[in-house]
Design an enzyme around this catalytic site. Structure first.
Site, PDB file in Angstrom:
ATOM      1  N   ASN A  10       0.783  -1.193  -0.046  1.00 42.14           N
ATOM      2  CA  ASN A  10      -0.073   0.141   0.027  1.00 42.14           C
ATOM      3  C   ASN A  10       0.906   1.346   0.068  1.00 42.14           C
ATOM      4  OD1 ASN A  10      -1.431  -2.038   2.219  1.00 42.14           O
ATOM      5  ND2 ASN A  10      -2.677  -1.276   0.452  1.00 42.14           N
TER       6      ASN A  10
ATOM      7  N   ILE B 136       0.977   6.881   0.530  1.00 43.71           N
ATOM      8  CA  ILE B 136       0.324   6.029   1.129  1.00 43.71           C
ATOM      9  C   ILE B 136      -1.278   5.877   0.867  1.00 43.71           C
ATOM     10  CG2 ILE B 136      -0.250   5.285   3.361  1.00 43.71           C
ATOM     11  CD1 ILE B 136       1.935   7.156   4.364  1.00 43.71           C
ATOM     12  N   CYS B 137      -1.371   4.600   0.586  1.00 43.97           N
ATOM     13  CA  CYS B 137      -2.982   4.183   0.176  1.00 43.97           C
ATOM     14  C   CYS B 137      -3.623   4.137   1.343  1.00 43.97           C
ATOM     15  CB  CYS B 137      -2.909   2.966  -1.049  1.00 43.97           C
ATOM     16  SG  CYS B 137      -4.632   2.749  -1.312  1.00 43.97           S
ATOM     17  N   LEU B 138      -4.253   4.839   1.971  1.00 44.93           N
ATOM     18  CA  LEU B 138      -4.993   4.722   3.249  1.00 44.93           C
ATOM     19  C   LEU B 138      -6.354   5.232   3.038  1.00 44.93           C
ATOM     20  CD1 LEU B 138      -4.747   3.153   5.982  1.00 44.93           C
ATOM     21  CD2 LEU B 138      -3.762   5.143   6.898  1.00 44.93           C
TER      22      LEU B 138
END
Lengths: 600, 153
Positions: free
Chosen positions: B80, B87-89
């Site tokens: 991620n 960041i993929c959040l």
């Protein structure tokens, strides 16, 4: 009445009329007050009618004066609001510690005009939740997901929280926003706006003098108009009297202010150095603070502490050690970097070697190309063309580089031979692909996994040198290569020059010959044409010159034969010239390709 | 002239310094109080254990109405997190809520290190490696290796 400041007199009058300035926001109060005054007037007028004519006039005068005072109060209040803009209640300095539960989750301040979401019971400031939902606007009113629990919710008309929460948050004590200017007041948050608008001595209001339109601090208003020019006694800067006090407190560099801690008078301009370096009463940390001593003492007693504190005594040594450690760490980092570079070079060399080793024929070819490396090689593995290992003997030791894909050849090993060790027993028998024969002398062999990305431990001294040796060989090879290519280039240039010279000469010769041929052909032509003319002239007297006839035709035939021969020679010459030209073109082309190669 | 720093940011900064979250530290720059240097320790029991990852965090002007911008500065092998450290959040994007704070976001990132989500990848190559059952030990080994190489103290 005349001695008291105008704001206090108007307040007295308005409270007589039943006006309560607190507990309501200022704007709405103003409107209420104006609206409520006419009935009062009417009531008093009717009372005056009953009392009689003479007292009626006095009452009217009184009433008119009261109204005027009220209007004055309201207008002065409105003006003071212009001078003192509304306070941002979120930026206030809260004196009382407040619970986290009284804090809006969005702005992290005590709730301001709190609302509760009916769907999930979470509370927020009205402004905060409106701002949060601004992007998800709907015509039915603000709605969106609750920021705390993501429940879909909306703001209804009855969303205000219960009064108790409002009261609790409004009762929190805050410092007056003018505290930096000198106001020491601590008031409830709900009243702080009124405090600034009405009471605070450090808020601005209009100057009391009739012809002055400037503003003045409320506490100075009673002293009359202070808007006349003065000059500071200390720094000689000219300013208005009203701003002199602020100037003394904050700006004037030549004025002495007394230090609160040591009671010493210090120049404003030296204030920083005083508090940082000289003030004997200020509390400073122990010099050994970084190493663990947490005690603080006054500067005047710092020496006493330093004598008893072990940390303070050790500080110079510890600092020096720390510095050295840092230096060494930095040096180590550089070394690590260097090692990485060397490893990379070593691996590159290794891959070059092992790819050459894949094919035995190529190894043979390599021998001629890398004289340094294979100067004294002992090649084994001629049986079946399968090369088990390449052994390179050097002065220090010999070692074997197995190919990286050594899984199929388990005899990949590093053979370390001391100078003077007997080689023949080691290499006489061709090594078969398979487990290493047990009769190999153990002291001379050592397993070493070359496929591992990490070099052998540096502790084994001799293994550093092969790396260096290989690198130096690599370098010398590179030098050799560059020398060779330079020599090649030189040779090539010389050759092409020679060819060019030769060409030039040949061409000159050819053109000379061509000129000669042309002269010859002209002569022949002239001869033939003379012959023809003679034949035409002699047409009439052919009979007469009957004997001469056959001889004339013989001459013509001979002339034609010579012409044919000359033309053949000319064509041959042309052919030669073409060949020379072609040869030159070829050298040119070769020169070009040579250039291209050097560029590549 | 810049607007004064909102009280909320001052308070969050103070609280981050006075009662820091274990395994996480964030300190603002001296010249820009909206820009933070963050250190996050790899969560115990994960393949990032023992690593200390540095991140940068910036609070935009309309914070807390929009999420802070966060990026890994240390290289990390994670499905991620991409090569640039982005960041993929979800809570850093659509699911941001103004009730969240710097500390809660950093805790979420630490939790993301402990539980990578290859089904919603940002780094396709890593996610593929991570998702394939037979490759997963390999991926975890790589992550450990990278942690040892790049995220050392």
């Amino acid at each position: 009445m005349s001695g008291s400041p105008p704001w206090s007199s108007s307040r007295w009058h308005s409270s007589q009329a039943g006006f309560v300035p607190h507990h309501a926001t200022s704007n709405s109060t103003g409107r209420l007050e104006v609206a409520s005054s006419p009935p009062d007037v009417q009531r008093s007028l009717s009372a005056a009618n009953i009392a009689g004519h003479s007292s009626l006039r006095g009452m009217r005068r009184l009433e008119a004066r009261r109204q005027m005072e009220e209007a004055n109060f309201l207008s002065s209040k409105a003006r003071s609001q212009n001078l003192n803009p509304p306070i941002d209640l979120r930026m206030l300095d809260y004196v009382t510690a407040y619970d986290d539960n009284l804090m809006c989750p969005i702005c992290r301040c005590p709730f301001l005009d709190p609302v509760v979401l009916a769907e999930c019971d979470h509370c927020f400031c009205r402004d905060c939740i409106r701002q949060t939902w601004a992007s998800t606007y709907s015509p039915l009113g603000p709605r969106g997901d609750c920021p705390s629990c993501r429940t879909p919710a909306k703001l209804g008309p009855r969303s205000a929280t219960s009064k108790i929460l409002v009261n609790i948050t409004d009762d929190l004590l805050v410092r007056c926003p003018k505290s930096e200017d000198g106001c020491k007041a601590q008031v409830k948050r709900g009243e702080v706006q009124d405090h600034v608008n009405i009471y605070c001595g450090y808020a601005y209001m209009e100057c009391t003098a009739d012809d002055c339109e400037l503003h003045v601090l409320r506490k100075d208003a009673a002293e009359g108009c202070l808007h006349f020019g003065v000059s500071c006694l200390d720094c000689r800067q000219s300013m208005q009297k009203a701003s002199l006090e602020t100037h003394w407190r904050v700006q004037c560099p030549d004025r002495k202010v007394s230090c609160e801690l040591c009671k010493e008078a210090v120049f404003n301009r030296e204030w920083d150095t005083h508090s940082r370096e000289t003030c004997p009463a200020i509390s400073i940390p122990c010099p050994g603070k970084v190493f663990g001593c947490n005690s603080r003492s006054k500067r005047s007693q710092a020496d006493v502490h330093a004598k008893s504190c072990t940390f303070a005594k050790l500080t110079p040594m510890l600092t020096a050690m720390q510095q050295r450690m840092d230096e060494q760490e930095a040096a180590q980092k550089v070394m690590v970097r260097k090692l990485e570079v060397l490893e990379g070079g070593f691996q590159a060399v290794q891959t070059i070697l092992s790819t050459k080793q894949e094919d035995p024929d190529q190894v043979g070819a390599d021998e001629s190309r890398i004289p340094l490396l294979t100067g004294r090689p002992h090649q084994r593995g001629d049986s079946g063309g399968m090369l088990d290992a390449m052994v390179v003997e050097t002065d220090v030791g010999a070692f074997v580089f197995p190919p990286p894909s050594s899984s199929s050849r388990p005899s990949s090993e590093l053979v370390h031979v001391r100078a003077g060790a007997s080689l023949p027993p080691l290499y006489s028998a061709p090594m078969a692909p398979g487990p290493r024969p047990a009769d190999l002398p153990e002291p001379f062999t050592m397993d070493f996994d070359m496929a591992s990305p990490f070099p052998p431990p540096a502790a084994n001294g001799p293994y550093i040198s092969p790396l260096h040796h290989l690198l130096s060989m690599h370098e010398s090879l590179r030098d050799e290569m560059s020398r060779m290519s330079a020599a090649l280039q030189e040779l090539d240039g010389r050759q092409s020059m020679q060819a060019l010279n030769e060409n030039l000469r040949t061409r000159e010769e050819i053109s000379y010959m061509a000129a000669q041929v042309a002269g010859l052909s002209r002569q022949v032509h002239w001869l033939t044409s003379a012959q023809l003319q003679r034949q035409q002239h002699g047409g009439a007297g052919r009979q007469a010159a009957g004997a001469a006839g056959p001889s004339g035709s013989d001459i013509a035939g001979a002339g034609a034969g010579v012409e044919a021969a000359v033309s053949t020679a000319a064509s041959a010459l042309r052919g030669a010239a073409r060949i020379v030209n072609a040869g030159q073109g070829m050298t040119m082309r070769r020169g070009l390709s040579e250039e291209g190669r050097t560029k590549l | 002239m810049t607007a004064p720093l909102p009280k909320r940011i001052i308070k969050e900064t103070e609280r981050l310094q006075s009662e820091p979250v274990p395994g996480i530290s964030a300190s603002p720059h001296d010249d820009n109080a909206r820009y933070f240097d963050v250190m996050v320790e790899g969560p115990g029991g994960s393949c990032y254990e023992g690593g200390v990852f540095s991140l940068e965090l910036f609070l935009p002007d309309d914070y807390p109405m929009c999420p802070p911008r966060i990026r890994f500065l240390t290289r990390i092998y994670h499905p991620n997190i991409d090569r640039l450290g982005r960041i993929c959040l979800d809570v850093l994007k659509n699911n941001w809520s103004p009730a969240l704070q710097i500390r809660t976001i950093l805790l979420s990132i630490q939790a993301l290190l402990g539980a990578p989500n290859p089904d919603d990848p940002l780094n396709e190559a890593v996610a593929k490696q991570w998702k394939a059952r037979e490759n997963q030990p390999e991926a975890i080994k790589t992550a450990r290796e990278w942690t040892r190489l790049y995220a050392n103290k």
